[in-house]
Design an enzyme around this catalytic site. Structure first.
Site, PDB file in Angstrom:
ATOM      1  N   HIS A 188       0.821  -0.943   0.053  1.00 52.33           N
ATOM      2  CA  HIS A 188      -0.007  -0.042   0.025  1.00 52.33           C
ATOM      3  C   HIS A 188       0.815   0.978   0.149  1.00 52.33           C
ATOM      4  O   HIS A 188       1.681   1.391   0.796  1.00 52.33           O
ATOM      5  CB  HIS A 188      -0.952   0.074   1.232  1.00 52.33           C
ATOM      6  CG  HIS A 188      -2.124  -1.026   1.136  1.00 52.33           C
ATOM      7  ND1 HIS A 188      -2.714  -1.701   2.156  1.00 52.33           N
ATOM      8  CD2 HIS A 188      -2.892  -1.197   0.106  1.00 52.33           C
ATOM      9  CE1 HIS A 188      -3.596  -2.453   1.551  1.00 52.33           C
ATOM     10  NE2 HIS A 188      -3.669  -2.317   0.324  1.00 52.33           N
ATOM     11  N   ARG A 247      -3.333   4.951  -2.173  1.00 53.23           N
ATOM     12  CA  ARG A 247      -3.120   3.718  -1.640  1.00 53.23           C
ATOM     13  C   ARG A 247      -2.837   2.511  -2.582  1.00 53.23           C
ATOM     14  O   ARG A 247      -2.138   1.491  -2.463  1.00 53.23           O
ATOM     15  CB  ARG A 247      -4.261   3.358  -0.910  1.00 53.23           C
ATOM     16  CG  ARG A 247      -4.513   1.776  -0.389  1.00 53.23           C
ATOM     17  CD  ARG A 247      -5.929   1.842   0.114  1.00 53.23           C
ATOM     18  NE  ARG A 247      -6.445   0.179   0.333  1.00 53.23           N
ATOM     19  CZ  ARG A 247      -6.385  -0.431   1.543  1.00 53.23           C
ATOM     20  NH1 ARG A 247      -5.685   0.074   2.581  1.00 53.23           N
ATOM     21  NH2 ARG A 247      -6.896  -1.461   1.444  1.00 53.23           N
ATOM     22  N   HIS A 319       2.608  -3.791   6.722  1.00 54.19           N
ATOM     23  CA  HIS A 319       1.562  -2.628   6.547  1.00 54.19           C
ATOM     24  C   HIS A 319       1.703  -1.647   7.517  1.00 54.19           C
ATOM     25  O   HIS A 319       2.446  -1.924   8.631  1.00 54.19           O
ATOM     26  CB  HIS A 319       0.158  -2.872   6.319  1.00 54.19           C
ATOM     27  CG  HIS A 319      -0.118  -3.931   5.260  1.00 54.19           C
ATOM     28  ND1 HIS A 319      -1.209  -3.493   4.348  1.00 54.19           N
ATOM     29  CD2 HIS A 319       0.152  -5.046   4.625  1.00 54.19           C
ATOM     30  CE1 HIS A 319      -1.022  -4.394   3.269  1.00 54.19           C
ATOM     31  NE2 HIS A 319      -0.479  -5.384   3.639  1.00 54.19           N
TER      32      HIS A 319
HETATM   33 ZN   LIG Z   1      -2.131  -1.640   4.160  1.00 53.23          ZN
END
Ligand SMILES: [Zn+2]
Length: 434
Positions: A188, A247, A319
């Site tokens: 992301h 993102r 993440h």
């Molecule tokens: Zn993420």
């Protein structure tokens, strides 16, 4: 003639340069992040519908943290109120956070528009600041050159915009069969602390091995680590130049003005189910078909191919944010067969994390701790590849800064996660099954 050429070339160069300087990134002036108090499954369903009906709605952390653009504040807030949902303003001005994120970067490293300039020194690397993609790519090359017997660079493929997906294989050639472990950051785009952490930890493995740290010597003699700092390079670079809070990938969607796919909804395992959207404008758009994103196709092809000759024991997709360690399943509330051992490993990992800076990471199956998400990396790792320990880890923080974690928190984030990662690898040695 020679003189003329000298004059023309810099003029053209300057024109190109000034074009870049005047292109200012998107402003998030006055944007808020609200934290919604979710009390029931009904609330979750309502928010999911809200998210689906308004493709642009950006949940920083579904279903609780929602970014509210200035001009949509009244509409969104009255929709929440009509459902009986209560919320607090969590972040009052997103742009202020963005302006304050570079707490450690050198002051002269920015252009007139306030954008970070890429370092031109190929050997310059400060682990405590955020880096442009090209600097990270150079870091991979430099690391391989610095540790020729321990680290090897290779290109997994090219991104949609043709950036090299340059990765490292780190380990000691013992002549014996070794296990594989994969970890990546930056799937992301806006989660900047994840590539930073992946790089710091990888460098620390190499330094610790060089300094004969027993624990790390054992790990690098047992495992080959496969490391990809930025899995979504186009999106990552776009967060530096255009939209800090982008993102998705940067691929074009046929028949839509909205670009990009959520790469962590694009994996070919239970693709397209709950928590993924069919709307190209949604930030959780699953893509037109599984592995439509070249970055996901190339990485999964690589791991599948390498997995034919080497048993992969661990797969972690890093993440931010929320401080979570999540196992499969993501797509269903059922627990996987190996959940008990996964749980033991997550316990060991999160205890190690806590021992460093006393930060709590919550752990468990993704669908029960966070929310159900179909087509995610960890479900592919476990469900398709058969990697017994396949995780999503959400790094710092718990929402104070969210995706815009200031640079002075990079180092402590790296330090605690390194302890967690080492503990997880060691767990495999102590518990060779499965
Ligand atoms: Zn993420």
């Amino acid at each position: 003639m020679g003189v003329l050429r000298n004059v023309i070339v810099p003029a053209v160069f300057l024109a190109v340069l000034s074009l870049q300087v005047t292109c200012e990134p998107r402003s998030y002036d006055g944007y808020k992040v609200i934290r919604i108090k979710v009390n029931s499954e009904d609330d979750v369903r309502f928010l999911r519908t809200l998210q689906t009906s308004n493709g642009q709605l950006d949940f920083w952390d579904f279903p609780s943290d929602l970014m509210v653009p200035t001009d949509q504040a009244d509409t969104i807030e009255s929709q929440l109120v009509s459902q009986g949902l209560k919320f607090d303003v969590w972040i009052h001005d997103v742009q202020k956070l963005i302006d304050g994120q570079f707490t450690k970067s050198p002051k002269d490293g920015f252009n007139a528009a306030g954008a970070r300039i890429q370092s031109t020194d190929p050997h310059y690397f400060d682990y405590e600041i955020y880096h442009r993609w090209a600097e990270i790519d150079q870091w991979v090359k430099n690391t391989a050159a610095k540790y020729p017997t321990l680290a090897e660079e290779f290109i997994i493929g090219r991104s949609y915009e043709k950036r090299a997906m340059r990765a490292l294989k780190v380990g000691v050639d013992t002549g014996n069969e070794k296990w594989g472990a994969w970890y990546n950051g930056g799937i992301h785009a806006r989660e900047w602390v994840s590539p930073a952490t992946v790089m710091w930890m990888t460098n620390q493995f190499l330094e610790d091995y060089k300094n004969n740290v027993t624990e790390v010597v054992t790990l690098l003699e047992t495992f080959d680590l496969y490391v990809l700092p930025v899995m979504n390079p186009d999106g990552y670079e776009y967060t530096w130049t255009d939209e800090r809070l982008w993102r998705k990938t940067r691929s074009i969607n046929l028949g839509s003005n909205c670009m990009g796919t959520d790469p962590n909804r694009n994996f070919a395992y239970e693709w397209g189910g709950i928590g993924a959207s069919a709307d190209p404008c949604s930030i959780v758009f699953r893509g037109p078909y599984p592995h439509s994103e070249i970055e996901i196709k190339d990485v999964t092809d690589f791991i599948r191919e390498r997995g034919k000759t080497q048993k992969f024991k661990l797969y972690i997709d890093f993440h931010s944010y929320s401080q979570l360690w999540l196992s499969s399943w993501g797509y269903t509330y059922d627990l996987p067969d190996d959940y008990e051992t996964m749980y033991d490993q997550m316990t060991v990992g999160c205890e190690a994390i806590k021992s460093v800076h006393n930060k709590t990471y919550v752990y468990g199956a993704g669908s029960s701790v966070l929310y159900a998400t179909a087509g995610s990396s960890k479900d592919w790792g476990y469900g398709v590849m058969g990697v017994p320990y396949s995780y999503t880890v959400e790094l710092r923080d718990t929402g104070e800064y969210g995706f815009v974690l200031p640079e002075d928190q990079i180092l402590p984030t790296c330090q605690e996660m390194y302890a967690g990662l080492k503990a997880a690898l060691q767990f495999n040695i102590d518990n060779p099954y499965p």
